[in-house]
Design an enzyme around this catalytic site. Structure first.
Site, PDB file in Angstrom:
ATOM      1  N   ASP A 137      50.940  12.522  16.177  1.00  0.00           N
ATOM      2  CA  ASP A 137      51.469  11.786  17.334  1.00  0.00           C
ATOM      3  C   ASP A 137      50.567  12.057  18.545  1.00  0.00           C
ATOM      4  O   ASP A 137      50.355  13.213  18.909  1.00  0.00           O
ATOM      5  CB  ASP A 137      52.901  12.242  17.637  1.00  0.00           C
ATOM      6  N   LYS A 141      50.673  10.167  27.368  1.00  0.00           N
ATOM      7  CA  LYS A 141      50.896  10.463  28.797  1.00  0.00           C
ATOM      8  C   LYS A 141      50.528  11.914  29.104  1.00  0.00           C
ATOM      9  O   LYS A 141      50.901  12.828  28.348  1.00  0.00           O
ATOM     10  CB  LYS A 141      52.368  10.253  29.155  1.00  0.00           C
TER      11      LYS A 141
HETATM   12  C1  LIG Z   1      51.829   9.192  13.792  1.00  0.00           C
HETATM   13  S1  LIG Z   1      52.602   9.863  12.382  1.00  0.00           S
HETATM   14  C2  LIG Z   1      51.310   9.867  11.136  1.00  0.00           C
HETATM   15  C3  LIG Z   1      51.839   9.951   9.747  1.00  0.00           C
HETATM   16  C4  LIG Z   1      50.782   9.967   8.623  1.00  0.00           C
HETATM   17  N1  LIG Z   1      49.954  11.149   8.707  1.00  0.00           N
HETATM   18  C5  LIG Z   1      49.930   8.719   8.634  1.00  0.00           C
HETATM   19  O1  LIG Z   1      48.733   8.816   8.942  1.00  0.00           O
HETATM   20  O2  LIG Z   1      50.461   7.641   8.301  1.00  0.00           O
HETATM   21  C6  LIG Z   1      52.737  11.587  12.778  1.00  0.00           C
HETATM   22  C7  LIG Z   1      53.712  12.329  11.911  1.00  0.00           C
HETATM   23  O3  LIG Z   1      53.689  13.716  12.250  1.00  0.00           O
HETATM   24  C8  LIG Z   1      55.008  14.217  12.099  1.00  0.00           C
HETATM   25  N2  LIG Z   1      55.131  15.436  12.931  1.00  0.00           N
HETATM   26  C9  LIG Z   1      55.261  15.487  14.270  1.00  0.00           C
HETATM   27  N3  LIG Z   1      55.392  16.761  14.682  1.00  0.00           N
HETATM   28  C10 LIG Z   1      55.343  17.534  13.558  1.00  0.00           C
HETATM   29  C11 LIG Z   1      55.450  18.916  13.337  1.00  0.00           C
HETATM   30  N4  LIG Z   1      55.633  19.771  14.354  1.00  0.00           N
HETATM   31  N5  LIG Z   1      55.371  19.370  12.053  1.00  0.00           N
HETATM   32  C12 LIG Z   1      55.179  18.500  11.036  1.00  0.00           C
HETATM   33  N6  LIG Z   1      55.071  17.169  11.200  1.00  0.00           N
HETATM   34  C13 LIG Z   1      55.167  16.687  12.443  1.00  0.00           C
HETATM   35  C14 LIG Z   1      55.894  13.080  12.575  1.00  0.00           C
HETATM   36  O4  LIG Z   1      57.204  13.180  12.062  1.00  0.00           O
HETATM   37  C15 LIG Z   1      55.150  11.861  12.069  1.00  0.00           C
HETATM   38  O5  LIG Z   1      55.631  11.417  10.827  1.00  0.00           O
END
Ligand SMILES: C[S@@+](CC[C@H](N)C(=O)[O-])C[C@H]1O[C@@H](n2cnc3c(N)ncnc32)[C@H](O)[C@@H]1O
Length: 232
Positions: A137, A141
């Site tokens: 993610d 911002k």
């Molecule tokens: C933008 S998505 C990308 C998903 C995948 N890697 C892709 O490329 O399609 C980022 C993912 O990271 C996960 N995520 C966010 N913070 C995390 C954390 N602290 N530990 C594990 N996963 C996390 C979110 O739930 C989300 O599914």
């Protein structure tokens, strides 16, 4: 040693836990399949994380935030003697991946459905061969930059759990996050960027299947960078 590990008290998971309504088959996979595959952090960690798998594996790879698990499912099929630990707190993503596992099982996969930082703190030192973080993610911002998964505390966690010579792969379509990661890694000091020519970050990793977020980035006209670092 536990006292050397970063404190979890000031940190939190900032992403979404739930999205669209879970379908009955997905709900069944979450209640029946996930408990069998989940890494249990309330038990002591094995001295060797290869022991987390029901079959002999040669090496262990961690994928953080696997989304719908497109890469995890592909990579675990391509490398059956590697153990993969996949982390995804977003319930809908986990449910999508579990349904893929029901169709094509992967005995070399274990799962964790909460903040990857907790799993990193649980794992023994120098125990992982690779950490993958694809399209985390971006938190564009400025006031949210501190929520980015790449930060000094998490890079220190990576440095602790990676074996010497182990690698960290980071892909992103957000230029600011790519530059941020290069600067944070350089400042933290445990990992060295492996790039000599622009192709080293412009070309996807060998055997790369793509991910759902990457496809969205391409559709929206953004070009990803594929970074690779090695634990020094
Ligand atoms: C933008 S998505 C990308 C998903 C995948 N890697 C892709 O490329 O399609 C980022 C993912 O990271 C996960 N995520 C966010 N913070 C995390 C954390 N602290 N530990 C594990 N996963 C996390 C979110 O739930 C989300 O599914």
């Amino acid at each position: 040693m536990a006292e050397d590990r970063p404190s979890r008290t000031a940190e939190a998971f900032f992403g979404r836990r739930h999205g669209k309504t879970i379908r009955p088959m997905q709900a069944a996979a979450l209640s029946d399949v996930l408990p069998r595959l989940r890494v249990d952090l309330s038990s002591p960690a094995p001295t060797d994380p290869r022991d987390l798998f029901p079959l002999p594996v040669e090496r262990v790879v961690l994928e953080i935030g696997f989304g719908g698990g497109e890469h995890l499912h592909h990579a675990s099929g391509e490398s059956p003697t590697t153990g993969f630990i996949g982390v995804e707190p977003f319930v809908n993503g986990m449910a999508t991946f579990l349904r893929a596992l029901e169709r094509e099982p992967r005995p070399n996969v274990r799962l964790y459905d909460d903040d990857a930082a907790a799993l990193l703190d649980w794992l023994p030192a120098a125990s992982l061969d690779r950490i993958d973080l694809f399209y985390p993610d971006p938190w564009p911002k400025k006031r949210h930059w501190k929520r980015r998964f790449v930060n000094r505390a998490n890079l220190t966690r990576f440095g602790r759990v990676l074996k010497p010579g182990g690698s960290f792969r980071f892909a992103s379509d957000i230029d600011h996050y790519v530059n941020w990661t290069l600067l944070e890694v350089a400042a933290q000091g445990d990992l060295a960027w492996q790039a000599e020519t622009p192709d080293d970050w412009r070309r996807p990793y060998p055997g790369w299947p793509g991910t759902r977020y990457e496809a969205k980035a391409f559709r929206e006209g953004r070009t990803p960078a594929y970074l690779r670092f090695v634990k020094v």
